[in-house]
Structures are given as structure tokens and as C-alpha cells.
Design a protein around this motif. Structure first.
Motif, PDB file in Angstrom:
ATOM      1  N   PRO A  26       0.827  -1.210   0.000  1.00 52.57           N
ATOM      2  CA  PRO A  26       0.000   0.000   0.000  1.00 52.57           C
ATOM      3  C   PRO A  26       0.863   1.263   0.000  1.00 52.57           C
ATOM      4  N   GLY A  27       0.556   2.179  -0.886  1.00 53.09           N
ATOM      5  CA  GLY A  27       1.303   3.427  -0.978  1.00 53.09           C
ATOM      6  C   GLY A  27       2.456   3.397  -1.954  1.00 53.09           C
ATOM      7  N   GLU A  28       2.842   2.203  -2.436  1.00 55.93           N
ATOM      8  CA  GLU A  28       3.923   2.121  -3.413  1.00 55.93           C
ATOM      9  C   GLU A  28       3.437   2.585  -4.779  1.00 55.93           C
ATOM     10  N   ASP A  29       4.391   3.004  -5.618  1.00 58.72           N
ATOM     11  CA  ASP A  29       4.094   3.404  -6.981  1.00 58.72           C
ATOM     12  C   ASP A  29       3.446   2.250  -7.737  1.00 58.72           C
ATOM     13  N   PHE A  30       2.571   2.599  -8.681  1.00 58.36           N
ATOM     14  CA  PHE A  30       1.808   1.620  -9.449  1.00 58.36           C
ATOM     15  C   PHE A  30       2.700   0.556 -10.074  1.00 58.36           C
ATOM     16  N   ARG A  31       3.873   0.958 -10.573  1.00 53.69           N
ATOM     17  CA  ARG A  31       4.752   0.020 -11.261  1.00 53.69           C
ATOM     18  C   ARG A  31       5.954  -0.398 -10.397  1.00 53.69           C
ATOM     19  N   ALA A  32       5.836  -0.230  -9.095  1.00 57.06           N
ATOM     20  CA  ALA A  32       6.934  -0.606  -8.205  1.00 57.06           C
ATOM     21  C   ALA A  32       7.212  -2.102  -8.240  1.00 57.06           C
ATOM     22  N   GLY A  33       6.230  -2.884  -8.626  1.00 61.08           N
ATOM     23  CA  GLY A  33       6.406  -4.327  -8.676  1.00 61.08           C
ATOM     24  C   GLY A  33       7.078  -4.842  -9.925  1.00 61.08           C
ATOM     25  N   ARG A  34       7.356  -3.965 -10.878  1.00 59.29           N
ATOM     26  CA  ARG A  34       8.025  -4.372 -12.116  1.00 59.29           C
ATOM     27  C   ARG A  34       9.526  -4.108 -11.991  1.00 59.29           C
ATOM     28  N   TRP A  35      10.344  -5.147 -12.210  1.00 53.00           N
ATOM     29  CA  TRP A  35      11.807  -5.040 -12.143  1.00 53.00           C
ATOM     30  C   TRP A  35      12.217  -4.338 -10.852  1.00 53.00           C
ATOM     31  N   TRP A  36      11.639  -4.799  -9.753  1.00 49.05           N
ATOM     32  CA  TRP A  36      11.777  -4.111  -8.456  1.00 49.05           C
ATOM     33  C   TRP A  36      13.217  -4.056  -7.954  1.00 49.05           C
ATOM     34  N   TRP A  37      14.098  -4.891  -8.450  1.00 51.10           N
ATOM     35  CA  TRP A  37      15.482  -4.928  -7.972  1.00 51.10           C
ATOM     36  C   TRP A  37      16.338  -3.847  -8.637  1.00 51.10           C
ATOM     37  N   GLU A  38      15.789  -3.146  -9.635  1.00 52.23           N
ATOM     38  CA  GLU A  38      16.538  -2.108 -10.332  1.00 52.23           C
ATOM     39  C   GLU A  38      16.348  -0.755  -9.654  1.00 52.23           C
ATOM     40  N   ASN A  39      17.324   0.117  -9.808  1.00 49.54           N
ATOM     41  CA  ASN A  39      17.276   1.436  -9.191  1.00 49.54           C
ATOM     42  C   ASN A  39      16.904   2.548 -10.163  1.00 49.54           C
ATOM     43  N   GLU A  40      16.755   2.223 -11.457  1.00 48.08           N
ATOM     44  CA  GLU A  40      16.411   3.247 -12.433  1.00 48.08           C
ATOM     45  C   GLU A  40      15.034   3.815 -12.136  1.00 48.08           C
ATOM     46  N   SER A  41      14.860   5.122 -12.331  1.00 44.63           N
ATOM     47  CA  SER A  41      13.581   5.762 -12.031  1.00 44.63           C
ATOM     48  C   SER A  41      12.521   5.442 -13.072  1.00 44.63           C
ATOM     49  N   ALA A  42      12.920   5.324 -14.341  1.00 43.89           N
ATOM     50  CA  ALA A  42      11.968   5.024 -15.413  1.00 43.89           C
ATOM     51  C   ALA A  42      12.213   3.601 -15.893  1.00 43.89           C
ATOM     52  N   LYS A  43      11.442   2.671 -15.359  1.00 50.13           N
ATOM     53  CA  LYS A  43      11.650   1.263 -15.683  1.00 50.13           C
ATOM     54  C   LYS A  43      10.628   0.833 -16.729  1.00 50.13           C
ATOM     55  N   GLU A  44      11.106   0.706 -17.960  1.00 57.49           N
ATOM     56  CA  GLU A  44      10.258   0.316 -19.076  1.00 57.49           C
ATOM     57  C   GLU A  44      10.957  -0.811 -19.826  1.00 57.49           C
ATOM     58  N   CYS A  45      10.169  -1.596 -20.560  1.00 55.64           N
ATOM     59  CA  CYS A  45      10.742  -2.730 -21.282  1.00 55.64           C
ATOM     60  C   CYS A  45      11.196  -2.350 -22.680  1.00 55.64           C
ATOM     61  N   GLY A  46      10.797  -1.178 -23.149  1.00 57.76           N
ATOM     62  CA  GLY A  46      11.165  -0.753 -24.497  1.00 57.76           C
ATOM     63  C   GLY A  46      10.022  -0.809 -25.482  1.00 57.76           C
ATOM     64  N   LEU A  47       8.913  -1.448 -25.127  1.00 56.32           N
ATOM     65  CA  LEU A  47       7.781  -1.552 -26.040  1.00 56.32           C
ATOM     66  C   LEU A  47       7.216  -0.186 -26.396  1.00 56.32           C
ATOM     67  N   HIS A  48       7.220   0.725 -25.428  1.00 55.26           N
ATOM     68  CA  HIS A  48       6.565   2.009 -25.646  1.00 55.26           C
ATOM     69  C   HIS A  48       7.536   3.167 -25.778  1.00 55.26           C
ATOM     70  N   TRP A  49       8.790   2.852 -26.087  1.00 62.37           N
ATOM     71  CA  TRP A  49       9.710   3.910 -26.457  1.00 62.37           C
ATOM     72  C   TRP A  49       9.269   4.445 -27.827  1.00 62.37           C
ATOM     73  N   VAL A  50       9.419   5.724 -28.038  1.00 67.04           N
ATOM     74  CA  VAL A  50       9.084   6.338 -29.318  1.00 67.04           C
ATOM     75  C   VAL A  50      10.372   6.693 -30.045  1.00 67.04           C
ATOM     76  N   ASP A  51      10.526   6.164 -31.250  1.00 71.24           N
ATOM     77  CA  ASP A  51      11.751   6.372 -32.033  1.00 71.24           C
ATOM     78  C   ASP A  51      12.988   5.927 -31.264  1.00 71.24           C
ATOM     79  N   GLY A  52      12.832   4.832 -30.496  1.00 69.13           N
ATOM     80  CA  GLY A  52      13.959   4.266 -29.775  1.00 69.13           C
ATOM     81  C   GLY A  52      14.387   5.028 -28.559  1.00 69.13           C
ATOM     82  N   LYS A  53      13.562   5.995 -28.103  1.00 65.38           N
ATOM     83  CA  LYS A  53      13.921   6.822 -26.954  1.00 65.38           C
ATOM     84  C   LYS A  53      12.906   6.654 -25.833  1.00 65.38           C
ATOM     85  N   LEU A  54      13.380   6.827 -24.594  1.00 63.07           N
ATOM     86  CA  LEU A  54      12.509   6.726 -23.434  1.00 63.07           C
ATOM     87  C   LEU A  54      11.649   7.964 -23.282  1.00 63.07           C
ATOM     88  N   THR A  55      12.162   9.120 -23.720  1.00 62.30           N
ATOM     89  CA  THR A  55      11.406  10.358 -23.591  1.00 62.30           C
ATOM     90  C   THR A  55      10.215  10.337 -24.525  1.00 62.30           C
TER      91      THR A  55
END
Length: 240
Positions: free
Chosen positions: A207-236
Motif C-alpha cells: 500500500p502506498g507504493e508506486d503503481f509500477r513498483a512491482g516491475r523489475w523491483w530490484w533495479e534502481n532506475e527511475s523510469a523502468k520500461e521494457c522498451g515496447l513504448h519507447w518512441v523512435d527508440g527513446k525513453l522520452t
């Protein structure tokens, strides 16, 4: 490839109406990708209950939860359909696993991203081959990265328009829609899993954790994405 005319026509339409409009414009050249999460089940229902020609595809990474496979079957049976399933390239996956081990994604971010690339990104490219518009179940509140998205984006690398019809829905909006329409959903959602991906890479959140805190939880990166929704190969995000 300008999404502005579409955006103007769809801005006052609800989920069913917007998908029906896109069906008339694109038919089977519109593709919706589902991972059987709550958001995706809502959109799947809106497509199949209207007998639209929009293609529904999913990616079987080989590491999904048992509950996800069961929901896939339940959804097929309920709507009398066969959702198109795309798999990773066996040779590439064998080479990666043999070189790095079956759970090497825990060892480094680079390994995890390569695993996602092989199991998800490359199969998605095949699934979207020939498509003009790609429909997703992304919601703005799912992560900080996604708050900057607009409903329409242009991915020039894929030569496709992306459309997020429920981008502004809340988690409560989504749950209400699914409940009201009696849509089958993954029981893991009731066990603290708001976002469900591969089994080794997903845990329940507290309770209170970020919606996606359960994805790749062992990583420290702030924006944890798999790459499916990168636009033109970029995270931004790149607004259309």
C-alpha cells in the motif's frame, strides 16, 4: 502521418465510439496489443463486443504467470475469438539464455533490457507489420514517465501512429468499467498486482507504493520500461 485530424475527431468520443471510428477508418490495419492486464481487458471487450475488425495481438514471452495464460483462454472462449499470439525468435532466445543463463536479467540492467528486447520488442515489430495505427492500454497515472504522454503519438521509426484511448482513465475508472461490463480479469489484480508482466520480473506492491513498483523491483532506475513504448527508440515521450 499526421494524427491531428484523428485527434480532433476522437476528442469527444468514449472508448467504444473511438474504437468503432478507428475500425471504420483502418479496419484490420489497426492493431491493439494486449498483455491481459485490467486496462487491456477493457479495450479487448470494447473491440470484441462490437465485432470490430481491429486486430488483437499478444506477446507470449515464455515467462508469463499461469493466471495470464488462463485468462487468455477464458477471453478467447468468452468472446469466441482467437487472439493472435507472437513468440520470440527461438534461435536468438537460445543464444541469449545459453550465453547468460535463464535468469540473467537479475544480474544487470543491460541483460534485462536485452531479455525484454528479444522476448517482447522484436515479436511486437512482427505483430505490427503492415499496421497503420497501434492501440495500447497505457494510462497516464501508471508511471511518472507516462504522465507526459499525449493520446496520439507518432513513432516514425516504426512508421505508425500510436493511440492510447484510456490514457486519462484512473485505476478506479478501469475497475468500474470492468466490473460494470462483467469482463474477465486476472485474479492477480486482487492480490496486489496492478501491473502484471513476466512472472520472474513482477511482484505484488505494498500500500502506498508506486503503481509500477512491482516491475523489475530490484533495479534502481527511475523510469523502468521494457522498451515496447519507447518512441523512435527513446525513453522520452514524443508527442504527436
Amino acid at each position: 502521418m499526421d494524427p491531428a485530424p484523428l485527434e480532433a475527431k476522437l476528442q469527444n468520443l468514449g472508448l467504444e465510439e473511438s474504437l468503432s471510428f478507428l475500425d471504420g477508418e483502418y479496419g484490420s490495419q489497426a492493431v491493439f496489443s494486449t498483455s491481459f492486464g485490467l486496462e487491456d481487458q477493457a479495450i479487448t471487450h470494447a473491440i470484441l463486443s462490437q465485432n470490430l475488425k481491429i486486430r488483437i495481438v499478444t506477446l507470449d514471452t515464455g515467462r508469463l504467470f499461469r493466471e495470464t495464460y488462463e485468462l487468455h483462454q477464458i477471453t478467447n472462449d468468452k468472446y469466441k475469438t482467437r487472439i493472435e499470439t507472437y513468440f520470440p525468435d527461438a534461435e536468438k532466445l537460445e543464444k541469449f539464455v545459453n550465453a547468460n543463463g535463464p535468469d540473467s536479467f537479475y544480474a544487470s540492467v543491460e541483460n534485462r533490457k536485452e531479455c525484454c528486447h528479444i522476448r517482447k520488442v522484436v515479436p511486437l515489430e512482427r505483430a505490427l507489420n503492415g499496421a497503420k495505427i497501434w492501440i495500447t492500454g497505457i494510462r497516464r497515472e501508471q508511471s511518472g514517465f507516462r504522465t507526459e504522454m499525449s493520446k496520439f503519438e507518432i513513432d516514425s521509426a516504426k512508421q505508425i501512429i500510436k493511440y492510447h484511448p484510456i490514457l486519462d482513465w484512473t485505476w478506479e475508472d478501469t475497475k468500474k468499467y470492468v466490473k460494470d461490463k462483467n469482463i474477465p480479469y486476472n485474479p492477480l489484480h486482487d492480490k496486489g498486482y496492478p501491473s502484471i508482466g513476466c512472472a520472474p520480473c513482477t511482484r505484488a506492491i505494498e500500500p502506498g507504493e508506486d503503481f509500477r513498483a512491482g516491475r523489475w523491483w530490484w533495479e534502481n532506475e527511475s523510469a523502468k520500461e521494457c522498451g515496447l513504448h519507447w518512441v523512435d527508440g527513446k525513453l522520452t515521450p514524443k508527442k504527436g
